[in-house]
Structures are given as structure tokens and as C-alpha cells.
Enzyme design. Structure first.
Site, PDB file in Angstrom:
ATOM      1  N   GLY A   1       0.769  -1.241   0.000  1.00 44.72           N
ATOM      2  CA  GLY A   1       0.000   0.000   0.000  1.00 44.72           C
ATOM      3  C   GLY A   1       0.798   1.288   0.000  1.00 44.72           C
ATOM      4  O   GLY A   1       0.318   2.312  -0.469  1.00 44.72           O
TER       5      GLY A   1
ATOM      6  N   GLU B   1       4.312   4.088   6.444  1.00 45.96           N
ATOM      7  CA  GLU B   1       3.057   3.337   6.282  1.00 45.96           C
ATOM      8  C   GLU B   1       2.037   4.174   5.529  1.00 45.96           C
ATOM      9  O   GLU B   1       1.991   5.395   5.690  1.00 45.96           O
ATOM     10  CB  GLU B   1       2.473   3.000   7.663  1.00 45.96           C
ATOM     11  CG  GLU B   1       2.844   1.636   8.192  1.00 45.96           C
ATOM     12  CD  GLU B   1       2.029   0.497   7.585  1.00 45.96           C
ATOM     13  OE1 GLU B   1       1.413   0.671   6.507  1.00 45.96           O
ATOM     14  OE2 GLU B   1       2.020  -0.582   8.200  1.00 45.96           O
ATOM     15  N   ASP B   2       1.197   3.516   4.768  1.00 44.76           N
ATOM     16  CA  ASP B   2       0.095   4.212   4.103  1.00 44.76           C
ATOM     17  C   ASP B   2      -1.032   4.513   5.089  1.00 44.76           C
ATOM     18  O   ASP B   2      -1.563   5.607   5.135  1.00 44.76           O
ATOM     19  CB  ASP B   2      -0.426   3.374   2.924  1.00 44.76           C
ATOM     20  CG  ASP B   2      -0.564   1.899   3.293  1.00 44.76           C
ATOM     21  OD1 ASP B   2      -0.163   1.514   4.394  1.00 44.76           O
ATOM     22  OD2 ASP B   2      -1.077   1.126   2.476  1.00 44.76           O
TER      23      ASP B   2
ATOM     24  N   ASP C   1      -4.652   1.369  11.140  1.00 44.65           N
ATOM     25  CA  ASP C   1      -6.044   1.117  11.523  1.00 44.65           C
ATOM     26  C   ASP C   1      -6.010   0.652  12.989  1.00 44.65           C
ATOM     27  O   ASP C   1      -5.909   1.466  13.905  1.00 44.65           O
ATOM     28  CB  ASP C   1      -6.564   0.044  10.549  1.00 44.65           C
ATOM     29  CG  ASP C   1      -8.056  -0.227  10.667  1.00 44.65           C
ATOM     30  OD1 ASP C   1      -8.589  -0.191  11.777  1.00 44.65           O
ATOM     31  OD2 ASP C   1      -8.691  -0.500   9.640  1.00 44.65           O
TER      32      ASP C   1
ATOM     33  N   LYS D   1      -6.577   6.058  11.590  1.00 44.50           N
ATOM     34  CA  LYS D   1      -7.962   6.009  12.086  1.00 44.50           C
ATOM     35  C   LYS D   1      -7.901   6.050  13.611  1.00 44.50           C
ATOM     36  O   LYS D   1      -7.811   5.002  14.264  1.00 44.50           O
ATOM     37  CB  LYS D   1      -8.638   4.721  11.611  1.00 44.50           C
ATOM     38  CG  LYS D   1      -8.837   4.653  10.099  1.00 44.50           C
ATOM     39  CD  LYS D   1      -9.534   3.366   9.707  1.00 44.50           C
ATOM     40  CE  LYS D   1      -9.697   3.276   8.194  1.00 44.50           C
ATOM     41  NZ  LYS D   1     -10.145   1.947   7.770  1.00 44.50           N
TER      42      LYS D   1
ATOM     43  N   PHE E   1     -13.668   2.526   5.444  1.00 43.01           N
ATOM     44  CA  PHE E   1     -12.711   1.922   4.523  1.00 43.01           C
ATOM     45  C   PHE E   1     -12.396   2.879   3.371  1.00 43.01           C
ATOM     46  O   PHE E   1     -13.297   3.440   2.750  1.00 43.01           O
ATOM     47  CB  PHE E   1     -13.274   0.617   3.985  1.00 43.01           C
ATOM     48  CG  PHE E   1     -12.262  -0.208   3.258  1.00 43.01           C
ATOM     49  CD1 PHE E   1     -11.290  -0.910   3.950  1.00 43.01           C
ATOM     50  CD2 PHE E   1     -12.270  -0.283   1.879  1.00 43.01           C
ATOM     51  CE1 PHE E   1     -10.345  -1.672   3.285  1.00 43.01           C
ATOM     52  CE2 PHE E   1     -11.327  -1.032   1.198  1.00 43.01           C
ATOM     53  CZ  PHE E   1     -10.364  -1.734   1.906  1.00 43.01           C
ATOM     54  N   VAL E   2     -11.094   3.056   3.100  1.00 37.38           N
ATOM     55  CA  VAL E   2     -10.683   3.931   2.001  1.00 37.38           C
ATOM     56  C   VAL E   2      -9.837   3.164   0.981  1.00 37.38           C
ATOM     57  O   VAL E   2      -9.205   2.157   1.316  1.00 37.38           O
ATOM     58  CB  VAL E   2      -9.886   5.151   2.516  1.00 37.38           C
ATOM     59  CG1 VAL E   2     -10.777   6.111   3.288  1.00 37.38           C
ATOM     60  CG2 VAL E   2      -8.693   4.729   3.365  1.00 37.38           C
TER      61      VAL E   2
ATOM     62  N   ASP F   1      -5.809  -0.595  -1.614  1.00 36.28           N
ATOM     63  CA  ASP F   1      -6.662  -1.409  -2.484  1.00 36.28           C
ATOM     64  C   ASP F   1      -7.915  -1.906  -1.784  1.00 36.28           C
ATOM     65  O   ASP F   1      -7.992  -1.936  -0.559  1.00 36.28           O
ATOM     66  CB  ASP F   1      -5.890  -2.648  -2.947  1.00 36.28           C
ATOM     67  CG  ASP F   1      -5.720  -3.659  -1.814  1.00 36.28           C
ATOM     68  OD1 ASP F   1      -5.240  -3.267  -0.738  1.00 36.28           O
ATOM     69  OD2 ASP F   1      -6.104  -4.835  -1.993  1.00 36.28           O
TER      70      ASP F   1
ATOM     71  N   ARG G   1      -5.471   0.562  -6.394  1.00 35.76           N
ATOM     72  CA  ARG G   1      -4.157   1.086  -5.982  1.00 35.76           C
ATOM     73  C   ARG G   1      -3.680   2.217  -6.890  1.00 35.76           C
ATOM     74  O   ARG G   1      -2.911   3.081  -6.483  1.00 35.76           O
ATOM     75  CB  ARG G   1      -3.105  -0.024  -6.009  1.00 35.76           C
ATOM     76  CG  ARG G   1      -3.308  -1.107  -4.968  1.00 35.76           C
ATOM     77  CD  ARG G   1      -2.042  -1.944  -4.846  1.00 35.76           C
ATOM     78  NE  ARG G   1      -2.270  -3.203  -4.162  1.00 35.76           N
ATOM     79  CZ  ARG G   1      -2.295  -3.355  -2.844  1.00 35.76           C
ATOM     80  NH1 ARG G   1      -2.135  -2.304  -2.072  1.00 35.76           N
ATOM     81  NH2 ARG G   1      -2.503  -4.531  -2.296  1.00 35.76           N
TER      82      ARG G   1
HETATM   83  P1  5GP Z   1      -3.953  -2.593  11.098  1.00 38.61           P
HETATM   84  O1  5GP Z   1      -3.028  -3.725  11.421  1.00 38.61           O
HETATM   85  O2  5GP Z   1      -3.459  -1.238  11.559  1.00 38.61           O
HETATM   86  O3  5GP Z   1      -5.360  -2.847  11.552  1.00 38.61           O
HETATM   87  O4  5GP Z   1      -4.112  -2.555   9.555  1.00 38.61           O
HETATM   88  C1  5GP Z   1      -3.136  -2.032   8.794  1.00 38.61           C
HETATM   89  C2  5GP Z   1      -3.233  -2.498   7.372  1.00 38.61           C
HETATM   90  O5  5GP Z   1      -4.586  -2.813   7.005  1.00 38.61           O
HETATM   91  C3  5GP Z   1      -2.795  -1.391   6.463  1.00 38.61           C
HETATM   92  O6  5GP Z   1      -1.432  -1.466   6.208  1.00 38.61           O
HETATM   93  C4  5GP Z   1      -3.657  -1.612   5.244  1.00 38.61           C
HETATM   94  O7  5GP Z   1      -3.029  -2.531   4.405  1.00 38.61           O
HETATM   95  C5  5GP Z   1      -4.914  -2.251   5.778  1.00 38.61           C
HETATM   96  N1  5GP Z   1      -6.000  -1.262   5.971  1.00 38.61           N
HETATM   97  C6  5GP Z   1      -6.460  -0.755   7.135  1.00 38.61           C
HETATM   98  N2  5GP Z   1      -7.455   0.119   6.928  1.00 38.61           N
HETATM   99  C7  5GP Z   1      -7.634   0.177   5.589  1.00 38.61           C
HETATM  100  C8  5GP Z   1      -8.524   0.925   4.731  1.00 38.61           C
HETATM  101  O8  5GP Z   1      -9.368   1.740   5.147  1.00 38.61           O
HETATM  102  N3  5GP Z   1      -8.392   0.701   3.392  1.00 38.61           N
HETATM  103  C9  5GP Z   1      -7.490  -0.168   2.872  1.00 38.61           C
HETATM  104  N4  5GP Z   1      -7.472  -0.292   1.546  1.00 38.61           N
HETATM  105  N5  5GP Z   1      -6.646  -0.888   3.633  1.00 38.61           N
HETATM  106  C10 5GP Z   1      -6.713  -0.706   4.983  1.00 38.61           C
END
Ligand code: 5GP
Length: 179
Positions: free
Chosen positions: A48, A102-103, A106, A134, A155-156, A162, A168
Site C-alpha cells: 500500500g 506506512e500508508d 487502523d 484512524k 474503509f478507504v 486497495d 491502488r
Molecule cells: P492494522 O493492522 O493497523 O489494523 O491494519 C493495517 C493495514 O490494514 C494497512 O497497512 C492496510 O493494508 C490495511 N488497511 C487498514 N485500513 C484500511 C482501509 O481503510 N483501506 C485499505 N485499503 N486498507 C486498509
């Protein structure tokens, strides 16, 4: 910008190219100041982050290195919390200033896993940059030093992010449309 469809879901325009660019410029300005003379190692988290890393690096004016790591953990529109192995961590990081790129953060589980691994490397410092956060979902204790933009728990896609591998390539960030 219009509503788009990816697989079975509709997405509406949410963050424009201009807004993304401004958020990145402000992060870059801080990094250029904070890491002057420290020759940081940037570590992009694939897939991402590729577009964000590319645009951020164009605004970094100090000496630096860049590498990428990959930890796949995500399926569909909800975090599964399942984190697989880390791929690509080959560089010597002892006494280096490591900056994770990081992109989106969450729950923070993915990043927590990466930080745990990097903490065993005797780095000079370890910091995190994320374009999107978030805050309503993120409940971890570790600090996120550079955040481009706080977003609600929706969700974005786009700008590297993606929905089941689609989206992407979009230049803007889109948000899942209400049903
Ligand atoms: P976490 O471990 O912080 O819950 O999730 C991180 C990963 O989940 C990010 O690196 C990303 O790949 C994916 N992710 C979390 N939220 C989103 C979202 O809103 N959209 C997308 N496309 N991917 C997300």
C-alpha cells in the site's frame, strides 16, 4: 471526481490530490528538519505505501536510504488481524535511525508486529510515519510520530490502497459509500 465501483462496492471521492500533496509536504518538512545529518533509513511497508513513499521521497532533501518490507495481513474491507511473516528485512540497522513509512494505520496490529521485530535490531532510533490514521480504532500505546491525516473509521481506497487488489492506481483517496 465521480463515484467509482470496485468489485461489488461503490466509493466516493474523499481526499484530493492537492490535499494529499499538502499532507506529504508537511511531513517532509518535519523529517528534513528532524533527521538532518542523521542519514535515516526509510522503510516503506508494501504494497500500500508505494505511491506515498515515492511522493514523500521526492520531497526529502537530506541524505537518506530507502528499502521496502512486506507483511501481508489484510483481506476485504475489515482487518483480519492475521499477520504473516516479514519479507525483505536484510539491511544492517544497528545504530541507524529507522523511519517506517506506512500508508494507513487502523488497529495498529500490523505496525506493532513490525516494531517488535525492529526493536531487536539496536537501532539508534525508531519512528513511524503514516499518511493516514484512524484514531477511533487505534488503541495501541506506541507513538506515531508523523501522521498525515486523521480519518474516520471508514474503509478507504486509492493512492496505493486497495480493495481486494483494485484501486491502488487511483490518484485520489476514495471512501466506501454508504449503502
Ligand atoms: P492494522 O493492522 O493497523 O489494523 O491494519 C493495517 C493495514 O490494514 C494497512 O497497512 C492496510 O493494508 C490495511 N488497511 C487498514 N485500513 C484500511 C482501509 O481503510 N483501506 C485499505 N485499503 N486498507 C486498509
Amino acid at each position: 471526481m465521480a463515484t467509482i465501483q470496485l468489485h461489488d462496492k461503490k466509493f466516493v471521492p474523499y481526499i484530493s490530490e492537492k490535499e494529499i500533496d499538502e499532507a506529504i509536504a508537511s511531513i517532509a518538512e518535519r523529517i528534513n528538519r528532524d533527521f538532518e545529518g542523521k542519514k535515516p533509513v526509510f522503510m516503506g511497508v508494501l504494497n500500500g505505501s508505494f505511491m506515498f513513499v515515492s511522493d514523500l521521497m521526492k520531497k526529502i532533501t537530506i541524505d537518506c536510504e530507502l528499502s521496502f518490507v512486506k507483511l501481508a495481513s489484510y483481506h476485504g474491507t475489515e482487518s483480519t488481524g492475521m499477520v504473516n511473516a516479514l519479507i525483505g528485512l536484510n539491511d544492517e540497522l544497528t545504530d541507524r535511525h529507522v523511519v517506517i513509512l506506512e500508508d494507513i494505520v487502523d488497529t495498529g496490529k500490523t505496525l506493532e508486529y513490525l516494531l517488535e521485530i525492529l526493536k531487536t535490531h539496536d537501532t539508534a532510533s525508531l519512528s513511524v510515519v503514516t499518511l493516514l490514521l484512524k484514531p477511533d480504532v487505534f488503541k495501541k500505546k506506541y507513538p506515531l510520530q508523523y501522521v498525515g491525516k486523521n480519518i474516520p473509521n471508514k474503509f478507504v481506497v486509492g493512492y496505493g490502497l486497495d480493495y481486494n487488489e483494485l484501486g491502488r492506481n487511483l490518484r485520489e483517496i476514495y471512501q466506501l459509500a454508504d449503502e
